[in-house]
Design an enzyme around this catalytic site. Structure first.
Site, short mmCIF file in Angstrom:
data_model
loop_
_atom_site.label_atom_id
_atom_site.label_comp_id
_atom_site.label_asym_id
_atom_site.label_seq_id
_atom_site.Cartn_x
_atom_site.Cartn_y
_atom_site.Cartn_z
CD GLN A 188 35.76 53.38 40.28
OE1 GLN A 188 36.46 54.37 40.22
NE2 GLN A 188 36.19 52.19 39.89
CE LYS A 203 40.75 42.24 36.47
NZ LYS A 203 39.31 42.53 36.68
CG ASP A 204 39.50 46.93 34.89
OD1 ASP A 204 38.42 46.46 35.24
OD2 ASP A 204 40.54 46.83 35.57
CB SER A 206 41.05 43.80 44.49
OG SER A 206 42.19 44.49 44.04
CG PHE A 215 48.56 47.03 45.75
CD1 PHE A 215 47.58 47.68 45.02
CD2 PHE A 215 49.51 47.81 46.41
CE1 PHE A 215 47.53 49.06 44.94
CE2 PHE A 215 49.45 49.18 46.35
CZ PHE A 215 48.47 49.82 45.62
N GLY A 246 45.61 48.59 33.44
CA GLY A 246 45.55 47.17 33.06
C GLY A 246 44.52 46.94 31.97
CG MET A 262 46.35 37.92 39.20
SD MET A 262 47.92 38.36 39.95
CE MET A 262 48.72 36.77 39.89
N GLY A 319 49.14 41.68 39.70
CA GLY A 319 48.80 42.51 38.54
C GLY A 319 49.10 43.98 38.81
CG HIS A 320 46.98 46.28 41.86
ND1 HIS A 320 46.25 45.38 42.58
CD2 HIS A 320 46.10 47.19 41.38
CE1 HIS A 320 44.97 45.71 42.54
NE2 HIS A 320 44.84 46.80 41.81
#
Ligand code: PAF
Length: 283
Positions: free
Chosen positions: A61, A149-150, A186, A33, A147, A184, A36-37
């Site tokens: 994935q 971002k994805d 990981s 984490f 999120g 952000m 963002g998480h």
């Protein structure tokens, strides 16, 4: 915070909660984490009466050439951080719980997954839709938070939920950035200190693209040339893609005539970074 590893135990608890009129808000994650998480979890905390996360690095994935084995993991730290933001439960299944021997059913969202990451990560969206669908069946959420971002992942999950008549509200959460503007992720932990300046060009190029639109530029080729120049000038970055797309269909756009997704994937050293911004026409 309670931790459950087993799907049927998770389903039984979700049934009990639902019978007690609790509202389950869910954040699926692969762990490790960052802020963002934690922000997604805070949103889940606000939207539901029970906030649930999952921590599962999903092998389906990742292509064989990708970083499944080396993907950063730190379960105890994740548990501590999610407890601190008030999460009620972490669902942490093992790989053989999610994909027992004989597993052979996959969920495939088509058109919206074909462009962008679908071109460079051929198994990614099938793996994401499959695992998210399985997680939804385990956790039985009313709401799930993802999120932005994805961005393409969020669009594909919305599509799956609509097409499969899943009774779940999908909530998109704005991108959370470091102080210097890096989105952000990981995977940012893979970046070497000397690679940071190249990584920061992603956000900078997104801002500059919006500035071009503000100044009246509408031609995608012109904007993408400026974006590519910004990303590559100074070295250290290889553009996987930089594209302007319709934010609903994820199809390429040639002329900007409304909100348009500028989506980037860029290799900085061995780290693949993604970022995006929806470009808006001036009011
Ligand atoms: O965005 C992620 O972390 C993953 O793709 C998800 C949605 C948890 C599925 O494994």
């Amino acid at each position: 915070m309670r931790i459950i590893e087993n799907i049927s135990e998770m389903q039984r608890l979700a049934d009990t909660w639902r019978a007690g009129r609790e509202r389950i808000a869910f954040v699926p994650t692969m762990g490790f984490f960052h802020e963002g998480h934690l922000d997604l979890m805070r949103t889940a905390r606000k939207l539901g009466t029970k906030a649930v996360i999952s921590i599962f690095v999903n092998p389906t994935q990742f292509a064989p050439t990708e970083d499944f084995e080396s993907y950063p993991r730190d379960l105890q730290r994740d548990i501590d951080l999610s407890t601190a933001v008030g999460t009620d439960l972490a669902f942490v299944p093992r790989v053989d719980e999610m994909y027992p021997e004989g597993f052979q059913t996959y969920v495939n969202v088509t058109q919206v997954t074909e462009n962008l990451c679908g071109m460079s990560r051929p198994v990614f969206f099938r793996g994401v839709a499959t695992v998210v669908s399985k997680l939804f069946h385990a956790v039985k959420p009313h709401i799930a938070v993802f999120g932005q971002k994805d961005f393409q992942q969020l669009v594909s999950i919305r599509r799956m939920v609509k097409d499969m008549n899943m009774d779940i509200d999908i909530v998109g959460h704005p991108i959370v950035r470091e102080q210097d503007g890096l989105a952000m992720s990981s995977r940012n932990t893979y970046l070497k200190p000397g690679e940071r300046p190249a990584a920061l060009r992603l956000n900078r190029s997104l801002k500059e693209a919006q500035e071009l639109v503000d100044l009246g530029e509408r031609n995608a080729t012109v904007i993408l040339k400026a974006v590519n120049d910004r990303l590559t000038t100074g070295g250290g970055a290889t553009v996987d893609y930089a594209r302007l797309c319709d934010p609903d269909t994820i199809e390429d756009v040639e002329v900007i005539s409304g909100p348009t997704l500028l989506a980037l994937a860029v290799w900085v050293g061995k780290t693949r970074l993604i970022d995006n911004r929806v470009l808006l026409l001036p009011a």
